[in-house]
Design a protein around this motif. Sequence first.
Motif, PDB file in Angstrom:
ATOM      1  N   THR A 185      37.223  42.863   0.944  1.00  9.63           N
ATOM      2  CA  THR A 185      37.254  42.881   2.406  1.00  9.63           C
ATOM      3  C   THR A 185      38.488  43.612   2.930  1.00  9.63           C
ATOM      4  OG1 THR A 185      38.307  40.702   2.363  1.00  9.63           O
ATOM      5  CG2 THR A 185      35.935  40.758   2.685  1.00  9.63           C
ATOM      6  N   THR A 186      39.613  43.475   2.236  1.00  8.66           N
ATOM      7  CA  THR A 186      40.844  44.144   2.675  1.00  8.66           C
ATOM      8  C   THR A 186      40.660  45.659   2.649  1.00  8.66           C
ATOM      9  OG1 THR A 186      42.232  42.351   1.848  1.00  8.66           O
ATOM     10  CG2 THR A 186      43.300  44.474   2.194  1.00  8.66           C
ATOM     11  N   PHE A 187      40.085  46.174   1.583  1.00 10.14           N
ATOM     12  CA  PHE A 187      39.836  47.610   1.468  1.00 10.14           C
ATOM     13  C   PHE A 187      38.916  48.084   2.593  1.00 10.14           C
ATOM     14  CE2 PHE A 187      37.027  51.009   0.020  1.00 10.14           C
ATOM     15  CZ  PHE A 187      37.928  51.980  -0.373  1.00 10.14           C
ATOM     16  N   PHE A 188      37.836  47.353   2.822  1.00 12.07           N
ATOM     17  CA  PHE A 188      36.882  47.744   3.863  1.00 12.07           C
ATOM     18  C   PHE A 188      37.537  47.720   5.241  1.00 12.07           C
ATOM     19  CE2 PHE A 188      33.258  47.220   6.722  1.00 12.07           C
ATOM     20  CZ  PHE A 188      32.402  48.193   6.248  1.00 12.07           C
ATOM     21  N   ALA A 189      38.402  46.731   5.474  1.00  9.25           N
ATOM     22  CA  ALA A 189      39.091  46.632   6.764  1.00  9.25           C
ATOM     23  C   ALA A 189      40.061  47.789   6.963  1.00  9.25           C
ATOM     24  CB  ALA A 189      39.826  45.299   6.856  1.00  9.25           C
ATOM     25  N   VAL A 190      40.818  48.139   5.924  1.00 10.92           N
ATOM     26  CA  VAL A 190      41.775  49.243   6.023  1.00 10.92           C
ATOM     27  C   VAL A 190      41.056  50.554   6.313  1.00 10.92           C
ATOM     28  CG1 VAL A 190      43.428  50.649   4.727  1.00 10.92           C
ATOM     29  CG2 VAL A 190      43.536  48.161   4.586  1.00 10.92           C
ATOM     30  N   ILE A 191      40.003  50.844   5.562  1.00 15.69           N
ATOM     31  CA  ILE A 191      39.249  52.078   5.765  1.00 15.69           C
ATOM     32  C   ILE A 191      38.618  52.106   7.153  1.00 15.69           C
ATOM     33  CG2 ILE A 191      37.209  53.358   5.010  1.00 15.69           C
ATOM     34  CD1 ILE A 191      39.649  53.737   3.242  1.00 15.69           C
TER      35      ILE A 191
END
Length: 237
Positions: free
Chosen positions: A79-85
């Motif tokens: 989820t962190t990766f998806f949020a950053v992108i």
Amino acid sequence: MNKKPPIFKHLRNIYNQSPWVLVTVLWVSILPSIGAIILGNWIYSHWSEINLSPIIKPEIVLIYCISGTFLMGLALVPTTFFAVISGYVFGWQTFPYLVLAYTLASAVGYYLGRILEKDSLDLLLAPYPKAKKLISEKKGQMGSLIFFVRISPVIPFAISNLVFAMLRTGIKRVLWFGFLGMLPRTLLAFSSGALAGSLQEALTTKSPIWQYVLIVALLVVSLVGIYTFFTKSASKN
């Protein structure tokens, strides 16, 4: 006094009785990181070729929410990766849709975990009757545990979905308390992407000092909350 079995023998027994449990644990533990590496490298390599439409278009919003729901819910990316992108690519107007996507992803992950866990909690806790009794006593108070687990910046979303499924916390608690717990950490990750000056900076998630301070604060709140959740019950026994 019953002697507890060695951990590897215990895991082997669990695998023999319910092989999907360990397969699922490995899936949610390893696959999101692999997915982030693959997708991150692909985005970085093809960035100049990607033509993205504004997120304000209804069809783009729908595609974004569905994609986010299943990428996060099936533990294909963190989820962190998806949020950053999302923050870097689409900007702040995307944040409400990100919140919707991770809420729906919580439901997908929880129900998938319920299908696969097959009463695995009883198998895991068989050698630990005190822990089993403690969790049983706290069945009606799982909302606070969900909140403090979700607010932690270090507990993976996919793993927590599986844990909640094993604990049978209930979908309403997962959605409501999970929504509240995920909000601060998601906002933090999203802002890292939205404030990044380049794609490389967004993908490497180099954050200013104030964000590290907030990460530590969220971690402390999570640890204290989880510790209090279990010790309060333990002190009553």
